[in-house]
Design a protein around this motif. Structure first.
Motif, PDB file in Angstrom:
ATOM      1  N   ARG A 168       2.343   6.149  -6.966  1.00  0.00           N
ATOM      2  CA  ARG A 168       1.585   6.902  -7.967  1.00  0.00           C
ATOM      3  C   ARG A 168       1.381   8.779  -7.202  1.00  0.00           C
ATOM      4  N   GLN A 169       1.979   8.916  -6.415  1.00  0.00           N
ATOM      5  CA  GLN A 169       1.404  10.041  -6.152  1.00  0.00           C
ATOM      6  C   GLN A 169       2.574  10.707  -6.182  1.00  0.00           C
ATOM      7  N   GLY A 170       3.535  10.249  -6.161  1.00  0.00           N
ATOM      8  CA  GLY A 170       4.730  11.408  -5.746  1.00  0.00           C
ATOM      9  C   GLY A 170       5.500  10.787  -7.107  1.00  0.00           C
ATOM     10  N   VAL A 171       5.446  12.724  -7.844  1.00  0.00           N
ATOM     11  CA  VAL A 171       6.090  13.217  -9.820  1.00  0.00           C
ATOM     12  C   VAL A 171       7.368  13.550  -9.327  1.00  0.00           C
ATOM     13  N   PRO A 172       8.332  12.675 -10.203  1.00  0.00           N
ATOM     14  CA  PRO A 172       9.417  12.915 -10.047  1.00  0.00           C
ATOM     15  C   PRO A 172       9.928  14.761 -10.336  1.00  0.00           C
ATOM     16  N   ASP A 173       9.018  15.727 -11.388  1.00  0.00           N
ATOM     17  CA  ASP A 173       9.084  17.087 -11.327  1.00  0.00           C
ATOM     18  C   ASP A 173       8.967  17.931  -9.896  1.00  0.00           C
ATOM     19  N   SER A 174       8.072  17.587  -9.640  1.00  0.00           N
ATOM     20  CA  SER A 174       7.786  18.370  -8.013  1.00  0.00           C
ATOM     21  C   SER A 174       8.022  18.039  -6.689  1.00  0.00           C
ATOM     22  N   ASP A 175       7.632  18.276  -6.341  1.00  0.00           N
ATOM     23  CA  ASP A 175       7.379  18.001  -4.221  1.00  0.00           C
ATOM     24  C   ASP A 175       5.779  17.716  -4.094  1.00  0.00           C
ATOM     25  N   CYS A 176       5.792  16.615  -3.550  1.00  0.00           N
ATOM     26  CA  CYS A 176       4.608  16.240  -2.738  1.00  0.00           C
ATOM     27  C   CYS A 176       4.794  16.260  -1.504  1.00  0.00           C
ATOM     28  N   ASP A 177       3.091  16.386  -1.367  1.00  0.00           N
ATOM     29  CA  ASP A 177       3.150  16.648  -0.258  1.00  0.00           C
ATOM     30  C   ASP A 177       2.202  15.725   0.631  1.00  0.00           C
ATOM     31  N   TYR A 178       2.795  14.693   2.040  1.00  0.00           N
ATOM     32  CA  TYR A 178       2.318  13.861   2.818  1.00  0.00           C
ATOM     33  C   TYR A 178       1.076  13.838   3.642  1.00  0.00           C
ATOM     34  N   THR A 179      -0.081  13.275   3.166  1.00  0.00           N
ATOM     35  CA  THR A 179      -1.083  12.942   4.717  1.00  0.00           C
ATOM     36  C   THR A 179      -1.495  11.537   5.093  1.00  0.00           C
ATOM     37  N   ASP A 180      -2.286  11.164   5.623  1.00  0.00           N
ATOM     38  CA  ASP A 180      -2.762   9.748   5.666  1.00  0.00           C
ATOM     39  C   ASP A 180      -3.407  10.019   5.175  1.00  0.00           C
ATOM     40  N   ASP A 181      -4.621  11.141   4.958  1.00  0.00           N
ATOM     41  CA  ASP A 181      -5.778  10.779   4.317  1.00  0.00           C
ATOM     42  C   ASP A 181      -5.599  10.814   2.813  1.00  0.00           C
ATOM     43  N   LYS A 182      -4.958  11.277   2.043  1.00  0.00           N
ATOM     44  CA  LYS A 182      -4.244  10.829   1.131  1.00  0.00           C
ATOM     45  C   LYS A 182      -3.623   9.523   0.676  1.00  0.00           C
ATOM     46  N   VAL A 183      -3.358   9.202   1.380  1.00  0.00           N
ATOM     47  CA  VAL A 183      -3.409   7.308   1.276  1.00  0.00           C
ATOM     48  C   VAL A 183      -4.394   6.731   1.118  1.00  0.00           C
ATOM     49  N   ILE A 184      -5.173   6.738   2.573  1.00  0.00           N
ATOM     50  CA  ILE A 184      -6.055   6.029   2.612  1.00  0.00           C
ATOM     51  C   ILE A 184      -6.966   6.371   1.470  1.00  0.00           C
ATOM     52  N   LYS A 185      -7.507   6.985   0.737  1.00  0.00           N
ATOM     53  CA  LYS A 185      -8.268   7.578  -0.040  1.00  0.00           C
ATOM     54  C   LYS A 185      -7.499   7.176  -1.797  1.00  0.00           C
ATOM     55  N   LEU A 186      -6.726   6.648  -1.325  1.00  0.00           N
ATOM     56  CA  LEU A 186      -6.221   6.276  -2.874  1.00  0.00           C
ATOM     57  C   LEU A 186      -6.115   5.069  -2.704  1.00  0.00           C
ATOM     58  N   LEU A 187      -5.638   4.519  -1.901  1.00  0.00           N
ATOM     59  CA  LEU A 187      -5.881   3.236  -1.847  1.00  0.00           C
ATOM     60  C   LEU A 187      -6.390   2.184  -2.022  1.00  0.00           C
ATOM     61  N   ASN A 188      -7.913   3.044  -1.256  1.00  0.00           N
ATOM     62  CA  ASN A 188      -9.075   2.547  -1.223  1.00  0.00           C
ATOM     63  C   ASN A 188      -9.971   2.415  -2.173  1.00  0.00           C
ATOM     64  N   GLY A 217       0.623  -1.203   0.082  1.00  0.00           N
ATOM     65  CA  GLY A 217      -0.582  -0.214   0.030  1.00  0.00           C
ATOM     66  C   GLY A 217       0.943   1.476   0.020  1.00  0.00           C
ATOM     67  N   MET A 218       1.714   1.154   0.581  1.00  0.00           N
ATOM     68  CA  MET A 218       3.033   2.769   0.899  1.00  0.00           C
ATOM     69  C   MET A 218       3.837   2.947  -0.457  1.00  0.00           C
ATOM     70  N   ARG A 219       4.103   1.566  -0.814  1.00  0.00           N
ATOM     71  CA  ARG A 219       5.031   1.691  -2.088  1.00  0.00           C
ATOM     72  C   ARG A 219       4.177   1.985  -3.656  1.00  0.00           C
ATOM     73  N   TYR A 220       2.416   1.686  -3.313  1.00  0.00           N
ATOM     74  CA  TYR A 220       2.302   2.089  -3.778  1.00  0.00           C
ATOM     75  C   TYR A 220       1.526   3.767  -4.581  1.00  0.00           C
ATOM     76  N   PHE A 221       1.618   4.081  -2.742  1.00  0.00           N
ATOM     77  CA  PHE A 221       1.298   4.999  -2.440  1.00  0.00           C
ATOM     78  C   PHE A 221       2.243   6.397  -2.903  1.00  0.00           C
ATOM     79  N   LEU A 222       3.585   5.910  -2.403  1.00  0.00           N
ATOM     80  CA  LEU A 222       3.982   6.802  -3.064  1.00  0.00           C
ATOM     81  C   LEU A 222       4.671   6.920  -4.011  1.00  0.00           C
TER      82      LEU A 222
END
Ligand code: MSP
Length: 593
Positions: free
Chosen positions: A372-392, A365-370
């Protein structure tokens, strides 16, 4: 109206595309006059992660570097490459010396403790490294000493005196234009690095200098001739920009009186080798330097964060050119994870512990989130909420839901891959059948998916690969939903054939998704492919061959028994209110996020 599809033309196109890719690859290699002429093994691939400082415990940014490199390496392995993938810890230098002092521990004992934490994290998160290097190992010392002697014997290292700014946190020398004013937490005026924000100090020392200035033009030529050497493009441009400016010689040692924790300069025990020269050589050590290193060294691909670009794209290639060694084939750069819009730091209390979060969201789940959301070109903000929504949404509902539907005993009582009926889903879309234009579009999209995903993986745009896979999963869900196979009667032969065909097609789509997702979520993919009865030997790239029955070929899967595992693919996660608690698995899906 049905949209005609031309699968054979598409197949031909993809063969051509592969041939083109192979052509452009060999062209790139020919262009690379900075590589050695040693016979390169076309089918080997060496991926490296940065080696991690052991002054603090790992955070999600570190895991991200490692997961990206692991994904690239796993992908190459699926493509049939022999792979080497290295990771490890960077244990020398003033920063580590001071951290050990603060902890009141012997530096080696201190390093071992933290290095073990990184190793444990990577083992837990399925980082498939083939070598875990610590810079305190003897094999590494031999490599660094050898590199130093080669550079010295070529007259590229001379005794000089360095006077300027130094950041211990970054273990980096800075010019006056890279330094600014700031006020620290106690209200004191201090100088900081404009790039990292870390405190800098004025340093004046007798030490050894490397003739970096000599390499400016060669480095520019390398970049000009290898426009793909640094990806993404914006980082390539940054390096070109730096090289337009003055490139002063680089101090490559520190006085032993200041820095004891490191490798002594060969022949001068009063000096310790600069930690970045020491650290960068780790990549060569793993390749086998100074012994037989060529096979792996010629196929080196570095994955790094943007903060260490200058070390990897200016200093490192200059050291390699100086030593007469080939340059890395590619440097993949990624941006950073922030928390609450800010850099993670102990003092801000916003450090996200990757082991703890993997425990909560599962490692895949963690690997998928990082990824799926991590964009090489720009910084990304982490929240638990984003992880839950995306994985669900993507793993539990979309992918998991599709698998569940097609393998549920109610719909698939025989627990088999049903037969595909060409009359129900004819190759010629103008023939009368139940299949409609959207269904042909879906087949076309899934048929093209491997080459799309392949291009994104090659370019380390993993988030785009996942976006493309997810779009296809949605289309397959739409296909199943549209034709509602559960409403068809198995007593009516025509309906039975159509129902079998729908399930056959959906299972084939799932097989493609499971195969393509292996570099990102190895455990989930394994579970999915095992449920589909796909053998380990049928999980590589060449085995993809989507829906052979539609193309008039035999399918090895038709009639095959499904796996017996009845566990859901990915449990939905509940939003949780107390920070750090494990989200409950949902029983009633309507109550979930
Ligand atoms: N020891 C050096 C690397 C030497 S390689 C020869 C170093 N270590 S580090 O532990 O500070 O960083 C290791 C990796 O983690 C780098 O790629 C760095 O960019 C990455 N990250 C550190 N913080 C990060 C984020 N907040 N987000 C994403 N990655 C970040 O530098």
């Amino acid at each position: 109206m049905k949209i005609p599809c031309f699968p054979f033309v598409r197949a031909l196109r993809s063969v051509r595309k592969i041939q083109q890719n192979q052509c452009s690859l060999s062209l790139r290699k020919n262009q690379m006059r900075f590589s050695s002429n040693v016979n390169q093994d076309e089918k080997s691939f060496y991926t490296t992660t940065p080696i991690f400082y052991v002054n603090a415990s790992p955070h999600i940014g570190h895991l991200y570097s490692a997961v990206l490199a692991d994904c690239l390496s796993r992908y190459k392995q699926l493509r049939g490459f022999k792979i080497k993938c290295s990771t490890g810890t960077d244990e020398h230098g003033l920063k580590i010396q001071q951290a050990a002092e603060t902890a009141g521990e012997d530096p080696h004992v201190f390093c071992t403790k933290v290095s073990e934490k990184f190793k444990h994290l990577f083992d837990t998160c399925s980082i498939s490294y083939t070598d875990y290097i610590r810079t305190t190992e003897q094999r590494h010392r031999v490599a660094v000493e050898h590199m130093w002697s080669v550079l010295r014997d070529k007259g590229l290292i001379y005794k000089g005196s360095y006077e300027g700014w130094y950041s211990t946190q970054d273990e980096s020398f800075l010019t006056a234009s890279q330094v600014g004013d700031a006020v620290d937490s106690s209200g004191k005026n201090v100088k900081i690095s404009l790039e990292s924000g870390h405190k800098v100090e004025w340093m004046k020392e007798e030490n050894y200098m490397f003739r970096l200035s000599m390499f400016r033009h060669q480095l520019l030529d390398w970049l000009k001739e290898n426009p793909n050497a640094i990806r993404p493009e914006r980082f390539y441009q940054d390096v070109v920009q730096w090289l337009q400016e003055d490139l002063p010689d680089l101090s490559v040692s520190r006085q032993k009186s200041r820095l004891q924790w490191g490798i002594p300069v060969p022949g001068d025990p009063n000096q310790t080798i600069y930690v970045w020269l020491d650290a960068l050589v780790n990549y060569l050590t793993v390749a086998g330097y100074p012994g037989h290193y060529q096979q792996w060294w010629n196929v080196t691909h570095h994955v790094i964060g943007k903060d260490i670009l200058k070390f990897h794209a200016v200093y490192w290639p200059a050291f390699l050119l100086g030593a007469g060694l080939p340059l890395p084939q590619m440097i993949y750069v990624h941006s950073h994870w922030t928390v609450g819009g800010k850099k993670m730091s102990k003092s801000l209390g916003n450090v996200v512990d990757p082991l703890d979060r993997s425990n909560v969201f599962t490692t895949d789940g963690m690997r998928y989130f990082l990824l799926r959301q991590g964009v090489p070109d720009s910084d990304c903000d982490y929240t638990d909420d984003k992880v839950i929504k995306l994985l669900n949404a993507e793993l539990a509902d979309s992918l998991g839901g599709l698998l569940n539907r097609c393998t549920a005993p109610a719909l698939n009582p025989a627990q088999l891959h049903p037969m595909f009926c060409p009359k129900s889903f004819p190759f010629d879309p103008t023939e009368q059948s139940r299949a409609i234009s959207e269904d042909y579009q879906m087949l076309s999209a899934v048929g093209n998916l491997p080459s799309i995903v392949e291009n994104y993986y090659e370019d380390m745009h993993v988030y785009k690969a996942l976006e493309a896979i997810n779009a296809c999963v949605r289309q397959t869900n739409g296909f199943v939903q549209r034709h509602a196979p559960w409403k068809l009667s198995r007593q009516n032969m025509e309906e039975k054939h159509w129902q079998d065909t729908i399930i056959h097609v959906a299972l084939e789509c799932l097989r493609i998704y499971g195969t393509l997702l292996q570099p990102v979520v190895p455990q989930i993919s394994n579970k999915l492919l095992s449920k589909l009865g796909v053998k380990p030997s049928e999980r590589s790239w060449p085995a993809l061959n989507f829906l052979p029955r539609f193309h008039g070929m035999e399918s090895p899967f038709e009639g095959r028994t499904l796996g017996t595992d009845t566990e859901v693919l990915f449990n939905r996660l509940e939003r949780f209110s107390v920070k750090g608690t494990k989200p409950k698995k949902c029983k009633n899906t309507s109550k979930c996020v």
